[in-house]
Design a protein around this motif. Structure first.
Motif, PDB file in Angstrom:
ATOM      1  N   UNK A  14      -5.704  10.511 -23.629  1.00  0.00           N
ATOM      2  CA  UNK A  14      -5.443   9.575 -24.466  1.00  0.00           C
ATOM      3  C   UNK A  14      -5.007   8.555 -23.753  1.00  0.00           C
ATOM      4  N   UNK A  15      -4.487   7.476 -24.357  1.00  0.00           N
ATOM      5  CA  UNK A  15      -4.496   6.061 -23.966  1.00  0.00           C
ATOM      6  C   UNK A  15      -3.373   6.153 -22.357  1.00  0.00           C
ATOM      7  N   UNK A  16      -2.405   7.152 -22.644  1.00  0.00           N
ATOM      8  CA  UNK A  16      -1.367   7.183 -21.453  1.00  0.00           C
ATOM      9  C   UNK A  16      -2.203   7.674 -20.240  1.00  0.00           C
ATOM     10  N   UNK A  17      -3.157   8.812 -20.711  1.00  0.00           N
ATOM     11  CA  UNK A  17      -3.896   9.252 -19.276  1.00  0.00           C
ATOM     12  C   UNK A  17      -4.872   8.294 -18.971  1.00  0.00           C
ATOM     13  N   UNK A  18      -5.470   7.409 -19.658  1.00  0.00           N
ATOM     14  CA  UNK A  18      -6.451   6.227 -19.387  1.00  0.00           C
ATOM     15  C   UNK A  18      -5.854   5.245 -18.350  1.00  0.00           C
ATOM     16  N   UNK A  19      -4.760   4.893 -19.122  1.00  0.00           N
ATOM     17  CA  UNK A  19      -3.922   3.895 -18.251  1.00  0.00           C
ATOM     18  C   UNK A  19      -3.516   4.547 -16.658  1.00  0.00           C
ATOM     19  N   UNK A  20      -3.077   5.578 -16.700  1.00  0.00           N
ATOM     20  CA  UNK A  20      -2.663   6.327 -15.562  1.00  0.00           C
ATOM     21  C   UNK A  20      -3.892   6.461 -14.439  1.00  0.00           C
ATOM     22  N   UNK A  21      -5.048   6.693 -14.858  1.00  0.00           N
ATOM     23  CA  UNK A  21      -6.111   6.930 -14.002  1.00  0.00           C
ATOM     24  C   UNK A  21      -6.681   5.572 -13.778  1.00  0.00           C
ATOM     25  N   UNK A  22      -6.567   4.497 -14.619  1.00  0.00           N
ATOM     26  CA  UNK A  22      -6.982   3.167 -14.151  1.00  0.00           C
ATOM     27  C   UNK A  22      -5.944   2.515 -12.985  1.00  0.00           C
ATOM     28  N   UNK A  23      -4.605   3.070 -13.193  1.00  0.00           N
ATOM     29  CA  UNK A  23      -3.666   2.346 -12.177  1.00  0.00           C
ATOM     30  C   UNK A  23      -4.139   3.361 -10.974  1.00  0.00           C
ATOM     31  N   UNK A  24      -4.466   4.589 -10.827  1.00  0.00           N
ATOM     32  CA  UNK A  24      -4.667   5.224  -9.531  1.00  0.00           C
ATOM     33  C   UNK A  24      -5.834   4.900  -8.925  1.00  0.00           C
ATOM     34  N   UNK A  25      -6.833   4.600  -9.753  1.00  0.00           N
ATOM     35  CA  UNK A  25      -8.362   4.050  -9.252  1.00  0.00           C
ATOM     36  C   UNK A  25      -8.165   2.646  -8.677  1.00  0.00           C
ATOM     37  N   UNK A  29       0.846  -1.234  -0.126  1.00  0.00           N
ATOM     38  CA  UNK A  29      -0.046  -0.070   0.000  1.00  0.00           C
ATOM     39  C   UNK A  29       0.770   1.175  -0.313  1.00  0.00           C
ATOM     40  N   UNK A  30       1.905   1.590   1.068  1.00  0.00           N
ATOM     41  CA  UNK A  30       2.653   2.623   1.034  1.00  0.00           C
ATOM     42  C   UNK A  30       3.314   2.794  -0.263  1.00  0.00           C
ATOM     43  N   UNK A  31       4.005   1.711  -0.658  1.00  0.00           N
ATOM     44  CA  UNK A  31       4.928   1.612  -1.900  1.00  0.00           C
ATOM     45  C   UNK A  31       4.063   2.135  -3.008  1.00  0.00           C
ATOM     46  N   UNK A  32       2.766   1.700  -3.133  1.00  0.00           N
ATOM     47  CA  UNK A  32       1.865   1.953  -4.030  1.00  0.00           C
ATOM     48  C   UNK A  32       1.538   3.740  -4.190  1.00  0.00           C
ATOM     49  N   UNK A  33       1.206   3.863  -3.129  1.00  0.00           N
ATOM     50  CA  UNK A  33       1.029   5.743  -2.931  1.00  0.00           C
ATOM     51  C   UNK A  33       2.300   6.413  -3.065  1.00  0.00           C
ATOM     52  N   UNK A  34       3.373   5.843  -2.909  1.00  0.00           N
ATOM     53  CA  UNK A  34       4.713   6.598  -3.252  1.00  0.00           C
ATOM     54  C   UNK A  34       4.906   6.820  -4.972  1.00  0.00           C
ATOM     55  N   UNK A  35       4.137   6.099  -5.603  1.00  0.00           N
ATOM     56  CA  UNK A  35       4.219   6.417  -7.101  1.00  0.00           C
ATOM     57  C   UNK A  35       3.334   7.083  -7.537  1.00  0.00           C
ATOM     58  N   UNK A  36       2.379   7.861  -6.614  1.00  0.00           N
ATOM     59  CA  UNK A  36       1.360   8.577  -7.159  1.00  0.00           C
ATOM     60  C   UNK A  36       1.735   9.945  -7.760  1.00  0.00           C
ATOM     61  N   UNK A  37       2.904  10.748  -7.223  1.00  0.00           N
ATOM     62  CA  UNK A  37       3.562  11.689  -7.621  1.00  0.00           C
ATOM     63  C   UNK A  37       4.236  11.719  -9.257  1.00  0.00           C
ATOM     64  N   UNK A  38       4.685  10.505  -9.246  1.00  0.00           N
ATOM     65  CA  UNK A  38       5.539  10.290 -10.812  1.00  0.00           C
ATOM     66  C   UNK A  38       4.293  10.088 -11.801  1.00  0.00           C
ATOM     67  N   UNK A  39       3.185   9.228 -11.456  1.00  0.00           N
ATOM     68  CA  UNK A  39       2.256   8.998 -12.245  1.00  0.00           C
ATOM     69  C   UNK A  39       1.641  10.128 -12.857  1.00  0.00           C
ATOM     70  N   UNK A  40       1.224  11.056 -11.839  1.00  0.00           N
ATOM     71  CA  UNK A  40       0.525  12.393 -11.943  1.00  0.00           C
ATOM     72  C   UNK A  40       1.286  13.206 -12.745  1.00  0.00           C
ATOM     73  N   UNK A  41       2.709  13.308 -12.622  1.00  0.00           N
ATOM     74  CA  UNK A  41       3.194  14.375 -13.448  1.00  0.00           C
ATOM     75  C   UNK A  41       3.629  14.059 -14.883  1.00  0.00           C
ATOM     76  N   UNK A  42       3.758  12.380 -14.827  1.00  0.00           N
ATOM     77  CA  UNK A  42       4.330  11.874 -16.384  1.00  0.00           C
ATOM     78  C   UNK A  42       3.270  11.247 -17.327  1.00  0.00           C
TER      79      UNK A  42
END
Length: 317
Positions: A208-219, A18-31
């Protein structure tokens, strides 16, 4: 390794995801995500995850838990997520996450006020040391860091800390597990964010596909699965074991920012990070403090006698 020890190690490893996953939030958001959409991003992270957990749990709040779920959802999700993403958009990931290490100080103060738990001297000292380490990181980068991003990071930590203390004060209704309780909060928080997202940010952006993938990962992974693992771990591990995992979130964010995004850190900032991480871990190893009723942790088979039972605090990252 004995079967019981192996089971405990496996449970700890799963909770650590869980905390490991939350630590990736910032990179996923910006990239991966559209720029400057913190409310829309918070909405898509919270509401789909909440509805998914509600569908799996098939349990709705009853009585006072309707308004309690709204309050907890507002603090832990409705305010926390947008503020978190404001800081993620405006700050380097590792630095944004380190600001969250002041959370123990907020939790200590609020637990003394709301739960009657007297903090130990060790907890206070390590909390102050963590805050000092954070100040080294922020002040050394004052020329590069965005003031609004720093304020948003502190505000998100305050909101989550308050929600954590109230969650511990209120406990869970009889027969309700962490899956349902998490679903209530995510759904309530998502519904609170929705009108603000429309009013402030307007229509949803083109994805785009990149954003959809990012949102799916976050959700799914970053929210629905991660929060379920976290609350499941709280119910089955001791408070010390669970809180020890908290620094994995900012550590992951810093490592991702350095390894994948090329974010540089000065020696003083690195020292501040090390001090904040070390002080946070030291504070989590010892007891949070002493309360009138004697703080304790409940196993998975135990239930508090009352919804406002005082239990050992756990900071959710």
């Amino acid at each position: 390794m004995r079967p019981q020890a192996a089971h405990r190690a496996g449970l700890t490893a799963l909770t650590a995801l869980a905390p490991v996953s939350w630590g990736t939030t910032y990179a996923v958001t910006t990239e991966f995500l559209p720029p400057d959409r913190p409310l829309f991003t918070g909405l898509l992270r919270a509401l789909p995850a909440g509805l998914l957990l509600l569908a799996l749990a098939r349990v709705l709040p009853r009585g006072a838990w309707w308004w309690k779920s709204v309050v907890l959802g507002a603090l832990n999700i409705g305010a926390f997520f947008p503020l978190l993403f404001v800081s993620a958009y405006r700050l380097p990931g590792g630095m944004a996450a380190v600001v969250g290490s002041v959370g123990p100080l907020f939790v200590v103060g609020l637990s003394a006020l709301l739960l009657g738990q007297r903090p130990s001297a060790r907890t206070l000292l390590t909390g102050i040391a963590a805050a000092f380490g954070v100040s080294l990181v922020v002040l050394q980068a004052a020329g590069a860091l965005d003031a609004l991003g720093v304020l948003a990071a502190f505000a998100s930590t305050t909101s989550m800390s308050t929600g954590t203390v109230l969650t511990k004060r209120w406990g869970r209704p009889e027969g309700v597990g962490p899956l349902a309780l998490t679903g209530w909060q995510l759904t309530a928080g998502g519904l609170l964010i929705a009108p603000l997202a429309v009013l402030v940010e307007g229509a949803p952006p083109a994805l785009d596909g990149r954003a959809v993938g990012g949102y799916l990962y976050l959700a799914v992974a970053n929210t629905a699965v991660a929060y379920w693992l976290w609350f499941r771990g709280i119910g089955r591990l001791t408070a010390t074991q669970v809180t020890f995992l908290g620094p994995l979130s900012p550590l992951t964010a810093a490592l991702v920012g350095w390894a994948a995004l090329g974010q540089a850190l000065t020696p003083v900032q690195l020292a501040g990070m090390a001090l904040a991480f070390g002080a946070t871990v030291a504070g989590q190893i010892g007891p949070w403090g002493k309360g009138p009723a004697g703080a304790r942790t409940f196993s998975a088979s135990e239930k508090p006698a009352r919804e406002d039972s005082k239990v050992t605090l756990v900071k959710v990252g």
